[in-house]
Design a protein around this motif. Structure first.
Motif, PDB file in Angstrom:
ATOM      1  N   GLY A 145      -9.515  25.729  11.579  1.00  0.00           N
ATOM      2  CA  GLY A 145      -9.952  25.240  10.264  1.00  0.00           C
ATOM      3  C   GLY A 145     -11.175  25.979   9.742  1.00  0.00           C
ATOM      4  O   GLY A 145     -11.271  27.199   9.853  1.00  0.00           O
ATOM      5  N   SER A 146     -12.112  25.212   9.190  1.00  0.00           N
ATOM      6  CA  SER A 146     -13.235  25.825   8.464  1.00  0.00           C
ATOM      7  C   SER A 146     -14.097  26.715   9.364  1.00  0.00           C
ATOM      8  O   SER A 146     -14.668  27.702   8.896  1.00  0.00           O
ATOM      9  CB  SER A 146     -14.088  24.753   7.786  1.00  0.00           C
ATOM     10  N   LEU A 147     -14.194  26.385  10.655  1.00  0.00           N
ATOM     11  CA  LEU A 147     -15.007  27.217  11.563  1.00  0.00           C
ATOM     12  C   LEU A 147     -14.487  28.661  11.568  1.00  0.00           C
ATOM     13  O   LEU A 147     -15.270  29.611  11.593  1.00  0.00           O
ATOM     14  CB  LEU A 147     -14.994  26.629  12.989  1.00  0.00           C
ATOM     15  N   VAL A 166      -8.223  18.979  19.448  1.00  0.00           N
ATOM     16  CA  VAL A 166      -8.851  20.235  19.006  1.00  0.00           C
ATOM     17  C   VAL A 166     -10.207  19.966  18.359  1.00  0.00           C
ATOM     18  O   VAL A 166     -11.223  20.559  18.718  1.00  0.00           O
ATOM     19  CB  VAL A 166      -7.894  20.952  18.022  1.00  0.00           C
ATOM     20  N   ASP A 167     -10.223  19.050  17.397  1.00  0.00           N
ATOM     21  CA  ASP A 167     -11.474  18.659  16.725  1.00  0.00           C
ATOM     22  C   ASP A 167     -11.281  17.298  16.061  1.00  0.00           C
ATOM     23  O   ASP A 167     -10.162  16.792  15.997  1.00  0.00           O
ATOM     24  CB  ASP A 167     -11.925  19.735  15.705  1.00  0.00           C
ATOM     25  N   PHE A 168     -12.371  16.726  15.600  1.00  0.00           N
ATOM     26  CA  PHE A 168     -12.285  15.451  14.876  1.00  0.00           C
ATOM     27  C   PHE A 168     -13.561  15.226  14.080  1.00  0.00           C
ATOM     28  O   PHE A 168     -14.590  15.854  14.333  1.00  0.00           O
ATOM     29  CB  PHE A 168     -12.040  14.261  15.822  1.00  0.00           C
ATOM     30  N   CYS A 212      -8.384  13.867  12.949  1.00  0.00           N
ATOM     31  CA  CYS A 212      -8.396  14.559  14.256  1.00  0.00           C
ATOM     32  C   CYS A 212      -7.343  15.663  14.194  1.00  0.00           C
ATOM     33  O   CYS A 212      -6.279  15.452  13.633  1.00  0.00           O
ATOM     34  CB  CYS A 212      -7.914  13.643  15.384  1.00  0.00           C
ATOM     35  N   ARG A 213      -7.630  16.788  14.809  1.00  0.00           N
ATOM     36  CA  ARG A 213      -6.545  17.768  15.007  1.00  0.00           C
ATOM     37  C   ARG A 213      -5.965  17.534  16.396  1.00  0.00           C
ATOM     38  O   ARG A 213      -6.710  17.537  17.383  1.00  0.00           O
ATOM     39  CB  ARG A 213      -7.058  19.206  14.883  1.00  0.00           C
ATOM     40  N   LEU A 214      -4.666  17.317  16.437  1.00  0.00           N
ATOM     41  CA  LEU A 214      -3.975  17.030  17.694  1.00  0.00           C
ATOM     42  C   LEU A 214      -2.806  17.989  17.832  1.00  0.00           C
ATOM     43  O   LEU A 214      -1.918  18.017  16.983  1.00  0.00           O
ATOM     44  CB  LEU A 214      -3.474  15.567  17.667  1.00  0.00           C
TER      45      LEU A 214
HETATM   46  N1  UDP Z   1     -12.152  16.486   8.581  1.00  0.00           N
HETATM   47  C1  UDP Z   1     -12.073  15.258   7.952  1.00  0.00           C
HETATM   48  N2  UDP Z   1     -12.574  15.133   6.681  1.00  0.00           N
HETATM   49  C2  UDP Z   1     -13.155  16.151   6.014  1.00  0.00           C
HETATM   50  C3  UDP Z   1     -13.243  17.411   6.656  1.00  0.00           C
HETATM   51  C4  UDP Z   1     -12.729  17.545   7.934  1.00  0.00           C
HETATM   52  O1  UDP Z   1     -11.572  14.303   8.525  1.00  0.00           O
HETATM   53  O2  UDP Z   1     -13.600  15.951   4.869  1.00  0.00           O
HETATM   54  C5  UDP Z   1     -11.632  16.655   9.947  1.00  0.00           C
HETATM   55  C6  UDP Z   1     -10.390  17.522   9.998  1.00  0.00           C
HETATM   56  O3  UDP Z   1      -9.236  16.728   9.918  1.00  0.00           O
HETATM   57  C7  UDP Z   1     -10.511  18.192  11.322  1.00  0.00           C
HETATM   58  C8  UDP Z   1     -12.020  18.297  11.564  1.00  0.00           C
HETATM   59  O4  UDP Z   1     -12.610  17.320  10.708  1.00  0.00           O
HETATM   60  O5  UDP Z   1      -9.944  17.370  12.344  1.00  0.00           O
HETATM   61  C9  UDP Z   1     -12.589  19.659  11.284  1.00  0.00           C
HETATM   62  O6  UDP Z   1     -12.212  20.054   9.987  1.00  0.00           O
HETATM   63  P1  UDP Z   1     -12.681  21.463   9.406  1.00  0.00           P
HETATM   64  O7  UDP Z   1     -14.160  21.475   9.249  1.00  0.00           O
HETATM   65  O8  UDP Z   1     -12.080  22.529  10.223  1.00  0.00           O
HETATM   66  O9  UDP Z   1     -12.162  21.475   7.936  1.00  0.00           O
HETATM   67  P2  UDP Z   1     -10.730  21.778   7.300  1.00  0.00           P
HETATM   68  O10 UDP Z   1     -10.058  22.820   8.070  1.00  0.00           O
HETATM   69  O11 UDP Z   1     -10.040  20.453   7.365  1.00  0.00           O
HETATM   70  O12 UDP Z   1     -11.079  22.174   5.904  1.00  0.00           O
END
Ligand code: UDP
Length: 245
Positions: free
Chosen positions: A100-102, A175-177, A200-202
């Motif tokens: 995701g964003s990372l 994966v993340d949450f 959550c990412r599962l």
């Molecule tokens: N996430 C969320 N709400 C948000 C942003 C992220 O629940 O407003 C969760 C998302 O489902 C993932 C984790 O946080 O499990 C990390 O998300 P990421 O920062 O990678 O952002 P994304 O890819 O969703 O833009």
């Protein structure tokens, strides 16, 4: 008397109603799905019910393991009773694996297993698109004091340990949450919001043949199809696991 009369707040995925007891609220889970700060929207019949049931089981598991949460019990299949809390306006993301964003914001390759969990804290503000914060910015904005921030960080790491094992037992890779916290009527910090495949990412370890099989909101974000099927699978695995204990 119907205690579900006063709508206090409507968010993207949930509605909060007043409860007869002023220290409690009723949280109703909607069938709406949103992504990319609600630029993408859809409705999936049964989503609210699935997220409510999944969240309730996870909250029960965390409470059994001494994590304070706002959860008090199910009201019906798509709503729960919770402590009324004052939400702290930060979104606490914990990452075990990069995705995701990372990966969009850094050079880390998607799927890289992190040496230790990474906690990223974002400002809960849709207008600003939930920007990533630093500790210094948190202090500058006076969102939360250092002591409470440390408490939240420690709780998040503890929740991660518990949930990683919980999901591993049902062949899912956590994966993340994202977590949200708030202060309850006693001024205590408790875990709020929901814990579901929406935040959550599962990844499925049963179909692990070298490709990523997402059983979470990425199915909607990335138009993968099988959204309700994936959420139903998570709910079934949780129920089978709990019933087998
Ligand atoms: N996430 C969320 N709400 C948000 C942003 C992220 O629940 O407003 C969760 C998302 O489902 C993932 C984790 O946080 O499990 C990390 O998300 P990421 O920062 O990678 O952002 P994304 O890819 O969703 O833009």
């Amino acid at each position: 008397m119907n205690s579900k009369i006063d709508l206090i707040y409507e968010g993207k995925a949930k509605k909060i109603y007043a409860h007869d007891d002023l220290d409690k609220v009723i949280i109703e889970f909607k069938d709406d799905a949103t992504a990319f700060n609600a630029l993408k929207k859809a409705k999936f019949d049964g989503k609210g019910e699935l997220n409510c049931l999944i969240s309730s089981k996870i909250f029960e598991f965390l409470i059994e393991n001494d994590i304070p949460t706002h959860y008090l019990g199910l009201k019906n299949k798509n709503s729960m009773i919770a402590q009324k809390i004052k939400i702290i306006p930060i979104e606490v993301v914990l990452r075990n694996t990069a995705y995701g964003s990372l990966c969009k914001q850094t050079t880390i390759k998607p799927g890289t297993v992190l040496e230790s969990p990474l906690i990223d804290i974002y400002l809960k503000n849709d207008e600003l698109n939930d920007p990533l914060l630093t500790k210094e910015r948190i202090n500058l904005l006076k969102i939360i004091d250092n002591e409470d921030l440390e408490l939240i960080t420690d709780m998040t790491l503890k929740i991660n340990k518990l949930l990683k094992t919980f999901f591993y037992n049902i062949k899912l890779n956590l994966v993340d949450f994202k977590l949200e916290f708030g202060y309850n009527a006693n001024g205590r910090i408790v875990l709020g919001d929901e814990i579901s495949p929406d935040n959550c990412r599962l990844w499925d370890l049963k179909q692990n043949n070298g490709t990523i099989v997402s059983l979470d909101k990425d199915r909607f974000r990335n138009d993968l199809g099988g959204f309700i099927k994936a959420y139903t699978e998570i709910n079934n695995r949780i129920n089978n696991y709990i019933n087998s204990k």
